[in-house]
Scaffold this active site. Structure first.
Site, PDB file in Angstrom:
ATOM      1  N   CYS A  19     -13.199   2.209   6.162  1.00  0.00           N
ATOM      2  CA  CYS A  19     -13.951   3.447   6.378  1.00  0.00           C
ATOM      3  C   CYS A  19     -12.999   4.604   6.649  1.00  0.00           C
ATOM      4  O   CYS A  19     -11.863   4.397   7.065  1.00  0.00           O
ATOM      5  CB  CYS A  19     -14.870   3.298   7.574  1.00  0.00           C
ATOM      6  SG  CYS A  19     -15.910   1.844   7.502  1.00  0.00           S
ATOM      7  N   TRP A  44     -17.163   1.749   4.431  1.00  0.00           N
ATOM      8  CA  TRP A  44     -16.869   0.528   3.661  1.00  0.00           C
ATOM      9  C   TRP A  44     -17.578  -0.557   4.453  1.00  0.00           C
ATOM     10  O   TRP A  44     -17.181  -0.894   5.562  1.00  0.00           O
ATOM     11  CB  TRP A  44     -15.354   0.326   3.605  1.00  0.00           C
ATOM     12  CG  TRP A  44     -14.890  -1.021   3.189  1.00  0.00           C
ATOM     13  CD1 TRP A  44     -14.619  -2.084   4.000  1.00  0.00           C
ATOM     14  CD2 TRP A  44     -14.607  -1.468   1.870  1.00  0.00           C
ATOM     15  NE1 TRP A  44     -14.187  -3.146   3.257  1.00  0.00           N
ATOM     16  CE2 TRP A  44     -14.174  -2.801   1.954  1.00  0.00           C
ATOM     17  CE3 TRP A  44     -14.691  -0.860   0.604  1.00  0.00           C
ATOM     18  CZ2 TRP A  44     -13.816  -3.548   0.832  1.00  0.00           C
ATOM     19  CZ3 TRP A  44     -14.339  -1.608  -0.497  1.00  0.00           C
ATOM     20  CH2 TRP A  44     -13.904  -2.933  -0.380  1.00  0.00           C
ATOM     21  N   LYS A  85      -8.194  -3.972 -11.906  1.00  0.00           N
ATOM     22  CA  LYS A  85      -8.382  -4.515 -10.555  1.00  0.00           C
ATOM     23  C   LYS A  85      -9.571  -5.468 -10.523  1.00  0.00           C
ATOM     24  O   LYS A  85      -9.519  -6.520  -9.914  1.00  0.00           O
ATOM     25  CB  LYS A  85      -8.590  -3.366  -9.563  1.00  0.00           C
ATOM     26  CG  LYS A  85      -8.799  -3.815  -8.119  1.00  0.00           C
ATOM     27  CD  LYS A  85      -7.546  -4.477  -7.570  1.00  0.00           C
ATOM     28  CE  LYS A  85      -7.718  -5.037  -6.171  1.00  0.00           C
ATOM     29  NZ  LYS A  85      -6.706  -6.059  -5.867  1.00  0.00           N
ATOM     30  N   GLU A 112       0.823 -18.841  -6.710  1.00  0.00           N
ATOM     31  CA  GLU A 112       0.520 -17.445  -6.394  1.00  0.00           C
ATOM     32  C   GLU A 112       1.787 -16.579  -6.508  1.00  0.00           C
ATOM     33  O   GLU A 112       1.738 -15.455  -7.012  1.00  0.00           O
ATOM     34  CB  GLU A 112      -0.108 -17.356  -4.995  1.00  0.00           C
ATOM     35  CG  GLU A 112      -0.391 -15.959  -4.486  1.00  0.00           C
ATOM     36  CD  GLU A 112      -1.302 -15.123  -5.358  1.00  0.00           C
ATOM     37  OE1 GLU A 112      -1.904 -15.654  -6.319  1.00  0.00           O
ATOM     38  OE2 GLU A 112      -1.395 -13.900  -5.110  1.00  0.00           O
ATOM     39  N   LYS A 121       2.211 -13.323  -8.985  1.00  0.00           N
ATOM     40  CA  LYS A 121       2.631 -11.980  -8.517  1.00  0.00           C
ATOM     41  C   LYS A 121       3.788 -11.487  -9.367  1.00  0.00           C
ATOM     42  O   LYS A 121       3.818 -10.346  -9.793  1.00  0.00           O
ATOM     43  CB  LYS A 121       3.088 -12.008  -7.054  1.00  0.00           C
ATOM     44  CG  LYS A 121       2.037 -12.133  -6.001  1.00  0.00           C
ATOM     45  CD  LYS A 121       1.130 -10.940  -5.838  1.00  0.00           C
ATOM     46  CE  LYS A 121      -0.040 -11.004  -6.765  1.00  0.00           C
ATOM     47  NZ  LYS A 121      -1.206 -11.697  -6.391  1.00  0.00           N
ATOM     48  N   HIS A 162       9.051 -34.175 -15.969  1.00  0.00           N
ATOM     49  CA  HIS A 162       8.159 -34.589 -17.050  1.00  0.00           C
ATOM     50  C   HIS A 162       8.094 -33.538 -18.153  1.00  0.00           C
ATOM     51  O   HIS A 162       7.128 -33.512 -18.918  1.00  0.00           O
ATOM     52  CB  HIS A 162       6.772 -34.892 -16.477  1.00  0.00           C
ATOM     53  CG  HIS A 162       6.809 -35.996 -15.463  1.00  0.00           C
ATOM     54  ND1 HIS A 162       6.979 -37.315 -15.832  1.00  0.00           N
ATOM     55  CD2 HIS A 162       6.767 -35.970 -14.114  1.00  0.00           C
ATOM     56  CE1 HIS A 162       7.007 -38.057 -14.727  1.00  0.00           C
ATOM     57  NE2 HIS A 162       6.885 -37.262 -13.670  1.00  0.00           N
ATOM     58  N   ARG A 215      -9.410   5.217  -0.405  1.00  0.00           N
ATOM     59  CA  ARG A 215      -9.484   3.994   0.383  1.00  0.00           C
ATOM     60  C   ARG A 215     -10.688   3.136  -0.010  1.00  0.00           C
ATOM     61  O   ARG A 215     -10.802   2.004   0.430  1.00  0.00           O
ATOM     62  CB  ARG A 215      -9.614   4.344   1.873  1.00  0.00           C
ATOM     63  CG  ARG A 215      -8.414   5.085   2.421  1.00  0.00           C
ATOM     64  CD  ARG A 215      -8.805   5.957   3.594  1.00  0.00           C
ATOM     65  NE  ARG A 215      -9.308   5.176   4.703  1.00  0.00           N
ATOM     66  CZ  ARG A 215      -8.627   4.936   5.821  1.00  0.00           C
ATOM     67  NH1 ARG A 215      -7.408   5.376   5.942  1.00  0.00           N
ATOM     68  NH2 ARG A 215      -9.161   4.248   6.793  1.00  0.00           N
ATOM     69  N   ASN A 256     -15.065   3.240  12.791  1.00  0.00           N
ATOM     70  CA  ASN A 256     -14.343   2.333  11.878  1.00  0.00           C
ATOM     71  C   ASN A 256     -14.016   1.082  12.666  1.00  0.00           C
ATOM     72  O   ASN A 256     -13.586   1.192  13.818  1.00  0.00           O
ATOM     73  CB  ASN A 256     -13.017   2.936  11.426  1.00  0.00           C
ATOM     74  CG  ASN A 256     -13.200   4.060  10.449  1.00  0.00           C
ATOM     75  OD1 ASN A 256     -14.314   4.392  10.083  1.00  0.00           O
ATOM     76  ND2 ASN A 256     -12.093   4.664  10.047  1.00  0.00           N
ATOM     77  N   GLY A 257     -14.146  -0.084  12.037  1.00  0.00           N
ATOM     78  CA  GLY A 257     -13.803  -1.327  12.730  1.00  0.00           C
ATOM     79  C   GLY A 257     -15.029  -2.203  12.912  1.00  0.00           C
ATOM     80  O   GLY A 257     -16.023  -2.056  12.190  1.00  0.00           O
ATOM     81  N   GLU A 280       2.655 -10.604 -13.055  1.00  0.00           N
ATOM     82  CA  GLU A 280       1.740  -9.489 -13.283  1.00  0.00           C
ATOM     83  C   GLU A 280       2.360  -8.127 -12.991  1.00  0.00           C
ATOM     84  O   GLU A 280       1.985  -7.149 -13.631  1.00  0.00           O
ATOM     85  CB  GLU A 280       0.402  -9.659 -12.569  1.00  0.00           C
ATOM     86  CG  GLU A 280       0.416  -9.529 -11.062  1.00  0.00           C
ATOM     87  CD  GLU A 280      -0.990  -9.625 -10.461  1.00  0.00           C
ATOM     88  OE1 GLU A 280      -1.104 -10.106  -9.347  1.00  0.00           O
ATOM     89  OE2 GLU A 280      -1.967  -9.214 -11.117  1.00  0.00           O
TER      90      GLU A 280
HETATM   91  C1  AGP Z   1      -4.191 -11.028  -8.695  1.00  0.00           C
HETATM   92  O1  AGP Z   1      -3.158 -10.277  -8.223  1.00  0.00           O
HETATM   93  C2  AGP Z   1      -5.118 -10.419  -9.631  1.00  0.00           C
HETATM   94  N1  AGP Z   1      -5.289  -9.069  -9.560  1.00  0.00           N
HETATM   95  C3  AGP Z   1      -6.264 -11.281 -10.131  1.00  0.00           C
HETATM   96  O2  AGP Z   1      -5.764 -12.546 -10.412  1.00  0.00           O
HETATM   97  C4  AGP Z   1      -7.521 -11.404  -9.260  1.00  0.00           C
HETATM   98  O3  AGP Z   1      -7.251 -12.179  -8.129  1.00  0.00           O
HETATM   99  C5  AGP Z   1      -8.655 -12.010 -10.093  1.00  0.00           C
HETATM  100  O4  AGP Z   1      -8.952 -11.144 -11.161  1.00  0.00           O
HETATM  101  C6  AGP Z   1      -9.895 -12.285  -9.288  1.00  0.00           C
HETATM  102  O5  AGP Z   1     -10.440 -11.119  -8.731  1.00  0.00           O
HETATM  103  P1  AGP Z   1     -11.526 -11.200  -7.610  1.00  0.00           P
HETATM  104  O6  AGP Z   1     -10.911 -11.845  -6.414  1.00  0.00           O
HETATM  105  O7  AGP Z   1     -11.911  -9.773  -7.342  1.00  0.00           O
HETATM  106  O8  AGP Z   1     -12.665 -12.018  -8.140  1.00  0.00           O
END
Ligand code: AGP
Length: 609
Positions: free
Chosen positions: A2, A74, A604, A482, A486, A505, A27, A100-101, A489
């Protein structure tokens, strides 16, 4: 997260409030509202949606007054709606507040107020604060704020308006940001600097427990006991864009550094004060609820799927329920064997990912109970699932997920402890041990973030590599996946993660001289095996960067470089070991001149199949 703004001075408040709120739009928010002291009363105007909707609502009828507060919401408690938007007032409309919070004990406070016939207009935790102000007002605004602060628990930044004392705003904070901007004949309040830098650059930051009384000509700060506090004023020299990022170069870096706070917010209201147990009030599960659950499915995409892989370990080890983890786009088409004896946990930061939503619908169609773990209140998965547990990480703006991932892990660990308690798999001592370890994590992450120089050096040294490999066993393997995601991407380096035992393998053929291999070696039970795999790659002249726990005096004998994470309980290590991987990816992307926050070809939120 928020946003808060406040104004008191000689000029009209509403235009400043709307402008300041627009500077906080980055934000993320779902509704907006303002309250202005107008002709002897406080006028509140708010609505769900973008600021533009609020502007239209006010067009031709802008509140007229020189003191007011504004808020972009938010959602945390109660879905986005006109009624849940801030500001909130008590029934008389004389006390108005923006918050906020999270007010952790709002339910019990609300029940007491309901018993005294208070009528609540929203589902928010924040509204109780306005009611408490009205109930406790004794003719002294400051004293009433202090009294109310003694009653509420949780995290907050709060700004209060009182129609009976219209010459001042009062604000305070705990675990949420708040800044004061100093003008001439006017003063400003905001949750974040971008909201005020168009008006003033003379500011000071409020600390936890401080209470500021803000008039048009002065600001007076005290603590709850009335002890005056003198504040150091500083000149902000950021430009508007830097201010949005809180002074960080990118949203991703800002979000990495927000992880300790995000963790604390995920814990809020779920960790018993005496550290004896975990509770999820929103789930309210009993032993009977679990009596007929034979299997759990965890489903997500990308980072959320990786979080699910860690969640499998947690739930299987601590709750002793078999778990299957699925990529949403696979699950939805694979005709899974699933029925009413299953619980399906859907993980999604945005709550809007198309494949994830479709998988959730498929699980429901097949009769499974469903639980959504998401960051966005009122999102599609939150609405579609039987139950929902929010991560409360705050908005994540960078495409590369960081704080959403760690809060998903934390939430699943707490969920596993919760189920373990309910099913009787965890005794009181073990539960207490785990809760103690969980509570230490924000501080341990903070420590890690204090010391990033070594990572910057590695990123410069190896940032121009073509390939990088990540190895690990058990929980380390899940984190390796993970870490590799990172890296690919945002830096576009070809990065792959393997279960360390799988290497020979096939993948070992790719390990040649100089290839960077990141080996996670934080799991004691498979440590020796991991070291053997490390030696396999070393024997092919790879450059090994190991991630190990502090106090591991053995690993330096084998690895070229070692990054140490604070020593922690086994289940907490993923929350720590992922930090250097996030930062390595970030600094490697910088080395290669990549657009960190908006990597090529990616969005995103993936709302198409
Ligand atoms: C990760 O850094 C990505 N941006 C991507 O893998 C993301 O986690 C995935 O698209 C799932 O998104 P969500 O958690 O909003 O469902």
């Amino acid at each position: 997260m928020c946003g808060i703004v406040g104004y008191i001075g000689d000029k009209q408040a509403a235009p400043f409030l709307l402008d300041g709120m627009s500077k906080l739009e980055y934000r993320g928010y779902d509704s907006a509202g303002i309250a202005v002291f107008e002709k002897g009363r406080i006028r509140v105007e708010k609505c769900v949606g973008r600021l533009e909707a609020l502007r239209q609502k006010l067009s031709g009828n802008m509140p007229a007054g020189t003191m007011g507060i504004g808020h972009t919401r938010w959602a945390t408690h109660g879905r986005p709606s006109d009624r849940n938007a801030h500001p909130h007032a008590d029934s008389s409309g004389e006390f108005v507040v923006v918050h906020n919070g999270i007010i952790e004990n709002y339910m019990s406070l609300k029940e007491e107020l309901l018993a005294k016939n208070h009528v609540f207009l929203s589902e928010t935790d924040s509204e109780v604060v306005a009611h408490l102000m009205a109930v406790n007002y004794n003719g002294d605004f400051e004293e009433t704020v202090k009294k109310v602060l003694g009653m509420i628990e949780g995290s907050y930044s709060l700004v209060f308006l009182c129609a009976k004392e219209p010459d001042k705003l009062i604000c305070t904070k705990k675990d949420n940001p708040l800044v004061i901007g100093l003008g001439t004949g006017e003063n400003f309040i905001a949750s974040d600097i971008p909201a005020i830098i168009a008006k003033t650059r003379r500011t000071f930051i409020m600390n936890d427990g401080e209470i500021a009384t803000v008039t048009k000509d002065a600001v007076w700060v005290q603590d709850i006991k009335g002890t005056p506090i003198s504040k150091k004023v500083f000149e902000v020299n950021w430009n508007a864009e830097a201010a949005e990022k809180g002074g960080f170069e990118h949203f991703m870096l800002k979000e990495i550094y927000e992880q300790p706070k995000a963790m604390r917010d995920t814990m809020t209201g779920r960790v018993a004060h005496d550290g004896s147990r975990i509770d999820f009030e929103e789930l309210n599960w009993t032993k009977e609820d679990f009596a007929d659950i034979s299997k759990i499915f965890i489903i997500g995409c990308g980072t959320a799927y990786h979080a699910g892989m860690v969640g499998k370990y947690y739930l299987e080890q601590l709750a002793r329920v078999p778990v299957e983890v699925d990529i949403a786009s696979e699950f939805r088409y694979r005709n899974p064997i699933i029925d009413s004896s299953c619980l399906t946990i859907i993980i999604s930061q945005s709550g809007e990912t198309s494949d994830t939503l479709a998988a959730l619908k498929e699980a429901r169609r097949l009769g499974s109970r469903t639980l959504a773990i998401t960051n966005v209140v009122g999102s599609s998965v939150a609405r579609e699932a039987d139950q929902v547990a929010y991560t409360h990480a705050g908005p994540e703006i960078a495409v590369a997920s960081t704080k959403a991932y760690t809060t998903q892990l934390l939430l699943m660990l707490m969920l596993a402890v919760y189920v373990g308690q309910i099913k009787g798999n965890l005794n009181d001592d073990r539960t207490r041990e785990l809760v103690t370890a969980i509570k230490q994590v924000p501080e341990q992450i903070h420590q890690l973030l204090e010391n990033v120089e070594q990572l910057k050096v590695f990123a410069t040294q190896y940032g121009n590599s073509e390939d990088v490999f990540y190895l690990g066993r058990s929980l380390d393997y899940a984190v390796a996946l993970e870490g590799a995601l990172k890296m690919k991407e945002i830096s576009y380096i070809h990065a792959e993660a393997y279960a360390a035992g799988e290497l020979k393998h096939g993948t070992l053929a790719l390990i040649v001289e100089g290839v960077p291999v990141i080996v996670l070696a934080t799991q004691n039970d498979v440590y020796d095996k991991t070291i053997s795999n490390l030696q396999e790659v070393k024997a092919r002249d790879a450059v090994v960067i190991a991630i190990a726990q502090e106090g591991d005096s053995n690993i330096a004998k084998y690895a070229d470089h070692v990054i140490f994470i604070p020593r922690a309980e086994k289940y907490l290590t993923p929350l720590l070991s992922v930090l250097p991987l996030q930062l390595l990816a970030y600094y490697a992307a910088l080395t290669r001149g990549c657009d960190v926050d908006k990597p090529r070809n990616l969005a995103k939120s993936v709302t198409v199949e």
